[in-house]
Design a protein around this motif. Structure first.
Motif, mmCIF file in Angstrom:
data_model
loop_
_atom_site.group_PDB
_atom_site.id
_atom_site.type_symbol
_atom_site.label_atom_id
_atom_site.label_comp_id
_atom_site.label_asym_id
_atom_site.label_seq_id
_atom_site.Cartn_x
_atom_site.Cartn_y
_atom_site.Cartn_z
ATOM 1 N N UNK A 182 -45.821 -102.481 -63.724
ATOM 2 C CA UNK A 182 -47.112 -103.182 -63.640
ATOM 3 C C UNK A 182 -48.277 -102.215 -63.452
ATOM 4 N N UNK A 183 -48.048 -100.933 -63.720
ATOM 5 C CA UNK A 183 -49.087 -99.929 -63.457
ATOM 6 C C UNK A 183 -49.981 -99.714 -64.675
ATOM 7 N N UNK A 184 -51.281 -99.761 -64.432
ATOM 8 C CA UNK A 184 -52.280 -99.433 -65.455
ATOM 9 C C UNK A 184 -53.050 -98.215 -64.968
ATOM 10 N N UNK A 185 -53.063 -97.177 -65.762
ATOM 11 C CA UNK A 185 -53.747 -95.952 -65.361
ATOM 12 C C UNK A 185 -55.258 -96.148 -65.464
ATOM 13 N N UNK A 186 -55.950 -95.788 -64.382
ATOM 14 C CA UNK A 186 -57.414 -95.862 -64.322
ATOM 15 C C UNK A 186 -57.948 -94.550 -63.756
ATOM 16 N N UNK A 187 -59.032 -94.063 -64.322
ATOM 17 C CA UNK A 187 -59.649 -92.834 -63.825
ATOM 18 C C UNK A 187 -60.440 -93.111 -62.543
ATOM 19 N N UNK A 188 -60.579 -92.072 -61.723
ATOM 20 C CA UNK A 188 -61.455 -92.136 -60.549
ATOM 21 C C UNK A 188 -62.917 -92.145 -60.987
ATOM 22 N N UNK A 189 -63.836 -92.508 -60.074
ATOM 23 C CA UNK A 189 -65.266 -92.376 -60.401
ATOM 24 C C UNK A 189 -65.571 -90.952 -60.856
ATOM 25 N N UNK A 190 -66.503 -90.818 -61.793
ATOM 26 C CA UNK A 190 -66.811 -89.525 -62.394
ATOM 27 C C UNK A 190 -67.208 -88.504 -61.326
ATOM 28 N N UNK A 191 -66.583 -87.321 -61.415
ATOM 29 C CA UNK A 191 -66.855 -86.180 -60.528
ATOM 30 C C UNK A 191 -66.431 -86.439 -59.066
ATOM 31 N N UNK A 192 -65.593 -87.441 -58.850
ATOM 32 C CA UNK A 192 -65.125 -87.729 -57.491
ATOM 33 C C UNK A 192 -63.615 -87.927 -57.509
ATOM 34 N N UNK A 193 -63.006 -87.672 -56.359
ATOM 35 C CA UNK A 193 -61.572 -87.934 -56.195
ATOM 36 C C UNK A 193 -61.418 -89.025 -55.151
ATOM 37 N N UNK A 194 -60.858 -90.142 -55.578
ATOM 38 C CA UNK A 194 -60.755 -91.324 -54.718
ATOM 39 C C UNK A 194 -59.284 -91.628 -54.448
ATOM 40 N N UNK A 195 -58.938 -91.800 -53.176
ATOM 41 C CA UNK A 195 -57.583 -92.182 -52.790
ATOM 42 C C UNK A 195 -57.596 -93.634 -52.316
ATOM 43 N N UNK A 196 -56.964 -94.500 -53.075
ATOM 44 C CA UNK A 196 -56.868 -95.900 -52.675
ATOM 45 C C UNK A 196 -55.728 -96.070 -51.676
ATOM 46 N N UNK A 197 -55.999 -96.729 -50.555
ATOM 47 C CA UNK A 197 -54.935 -96.997 -49.600
ATOM 48 C C UNK A 197 -53.851 -97.841 -50.258
ATOM 49 N N UNK A 198 -52.615 -97.601 -49.858
ATOM 50 C CA UNK A 198 -51.494 -98.347 -50.444
ATOM 51 C C UNK A 198 -51.663 -99.848 -50.232
ATOM 52 N N UNK A 199 -52.131 -100.241 -49.060
ATOM 53 C CA UNK A 199 -52.318 -101.661 -48.779
ATOM 54 C C UNK A 199 -53.377 -102.278 -49.682
ATOM 55 N N UNK A 200 -54.404 -101.508 -50.038
ATOM 56 C CA UNK A 200 -55.435 -102.012 -50.953
ATOM 57 C C UNK A 200 -54.912 -102.115 -52.383
ATOM 58 N N UNK A 201 -54.143 -101.098 -52.809
ATOM 59 C CA UNK A 201 -53.566 -101.135 -54.159
ATOM 60 C C UNK A 201 -52.646 -102.343 -54.320
ATOM 61 N N UNK A 202 -51.895 -102.659 -53.268
ATOM 62 C CA UNK A 202 -50.985 -103.803 -53.329
ATOM 63 C C UNK A 202 -51.732 -105.113 -53.553
ATOM 64 N N UNK A 203 -52.931 -105.211 -53.018
ATOM 65 C CA UNK A 203 -53.708 -106.449 -53.148
ATOM 66 C C UNK A 203 -54.225 -106.665 -54.566
ATOM 67 N N UNK A 204 -54.201 -105.624 -55.396
ATOM 68 C CA UNK A 204 -54.704 -105.763 -56.763
ATOM 69 C C UNK A 204 -53.893 -106.754 -57.586
ATOM 70 N N UNK A 205 -52.660 -107.026 -57.165
ATOM 71 C CA UNK A 205 -51.826 -107.980 -57.900
ATOM 72 C C UNK A 205 -52.461 -109.359 -57.951
ATOM 73 N N UNK A 206 -53.273 -109.677 -56.968
ATOM 74 C CA UNK A 206 -53.871 -111.009 -56.913
ATOM 75 C C UNK A 206 -54.866 -111.251 -58.042
ATOM 76 N N UNK A 207 -55.337 -110.192 -58.714
ATOM 77 C CA UNK A 207 -56.312 -110.338 -59.789
ATOM 78 C C UNK A 207 -55.640 -110.687 -61.116
ATOM 79 N N UNK A 208 -54.756 -109.849 -61.582
ATOM 80 C CA UNK A 208 -54.111 -110.089 -62.884
ATOM 81 C C UNK A 208 -52.658 -109.624 -62.902
ATOM 82 N N UNK A 209 -52.061 -109.571 -61.723
ATOM 83 C CA UNK A 209 -50.650 -109.177 -61.595
ATOM 84 C C UNK A 209 -50.404 -107.754 -62.076
#
Length: 320
Positions: A182-209
């Motif tokens: 179920x993984x879709x690769x997405x780039x970070x914001x331009x010129x920045x390195x962003x680490x999404x918390x695991x708990x936040x990434x898990x919540x993304x399923x509620x949008x479109x699985x």
């Protein structure tokens, strides 16, 4: 008359020896399968490797049983009944089922040199960058993340749990299947390195699985879920050479399986039961550390655990 009596005695001794041989051979294999995981590996580096530990242990158990059974030849029937009852009791109590025995036997026949690949790496000792931020993002002790990890760890492959020497292995592979598929690769914001918390990434399923993020985010949620169900995992930083000549950084997770004997069981499960269509004739790739422990690649390059590495360079490692 004495000659006939002597011949009958010799024939009787021959029959007793044959019966002792058959009984010994019949019961050697289940005893071997129980003892084998508890002895150290001894391998002769000839061809694809000769497993000396298997040969020595099998012969030792067979000869020991033969000696005991033949010595107690008056009690053949009682010995046979006792051993059969012991095997039956082990099966019906779940201590060592016949299905597990069959899986272990087939695992034993697995030639790891033919179905797997211990990758050779160029290892560097560079300090892990932004370690504090990564550890903060791997929030495996977050109650919501723990619930999420437990749910996806039991979503797939539960019918094979009894065939696994360690039930957590099945859970690791269920986690991999659920996240990687179920993984879709997405780039970070331009010129920045962003680490999404695991708990936040898990919540993304509620949008479109679907889960979304880059290799850092994927590694973070895999690491958090594996740790949440009692596993050992580490993140590896590497550099990847692209087709256009550019070099980019990459992060991926590795999960600790155990020693090579443990990996025999894992290789059998992955290739024959869990991911047979995905693996086909491809090798399973892993890293063997200096303690002889197998760390299986959990990167998303292929649709199965043990897929290809993007690079053979290990710049730094982070044990979660």
């Amino acid at each position: 008359m004495q000659k006939e009596t002597g011949e009958k005695k010799r024939e009787y001794r021959w029959m007793k020896r044959l019966l002792a041989f058959v009984l010994s051979f019949f019961f050697t294999l289940p005893v071997f399968m129980l003892v084998y995981p508890r002895i150290p590996s001894i391998e002769i580096p000839v061809g694809t490797g000769i497993r000396l530990d298997q040969m020595i242990l099998f012969m030792f158990i067979f000869l020991l049983l033969y000696f005991l059974i033949y010595s107690l030849k008056k009690y053949y029937l009682y010995i046979s009944i006792t051993l059969v009852l012991a095997i039956g009791l082990s099966h019906f109590t779940g201590l060592y089922s016949l299905q597990r025995f069959s899986a272990d036997y087939l695992s034993l026949l697995t030639n790891l040199e033919k179905v797997s690949e211990s990758s050779k790496f160029v290892t560097k000792t560079v300090p892990f960058t932004r370690e504090e931020l990564l550890r903060e993002a791997i929030d495996y002790n977050n109650p919501e993340l723990i619930d999420f990890a437990r749910n996806i760890a039991t979503k797939h492959f539960q019918e094979y749990k009894a065939l696994s020497k360690d039930s957590r292995w099945i859970q690791y592979f269920s986690i991999f299947k659920e996240i990687e598929n179920k993984w879709i690769y997405m780039y970070d914001p331009l010129y920045e390195e962003f680490f999404s918390k695991a708990s936040n990434t898990a919540k993304q399923l509620s949008y479109n699985n679907k889960f979304k993020g880059d290799c850092d985010d994927y590694s973070i949620i895999i690491a958090a879920c594996i740790r949440a169900v009692g596993g050992e995992v580490r993140l590896v930083r590497t550099n990847v050479l692209l087709d256009d000549g550019r070099t980019v950084g990459h992060l991926y997770p590795e999960v600790k399986i155990g020693d090579k004997k443990d990996f025999e069981n894992v290789a059998y499960l992955l290739r024959n039961l869990l991911f047979p269509k995905e693996i086909k004739n491809k090798p399973l790739r892993y890293f063997l550390d200096n303690k002889g422990e197998v760390w299986l690649n959990f990167d998303y390059n292929d649709h199965f655990p043990g897929g290809r590495y993007q690079s053979n360079i290990r710049i730094s490692e982070l044990k979660v």
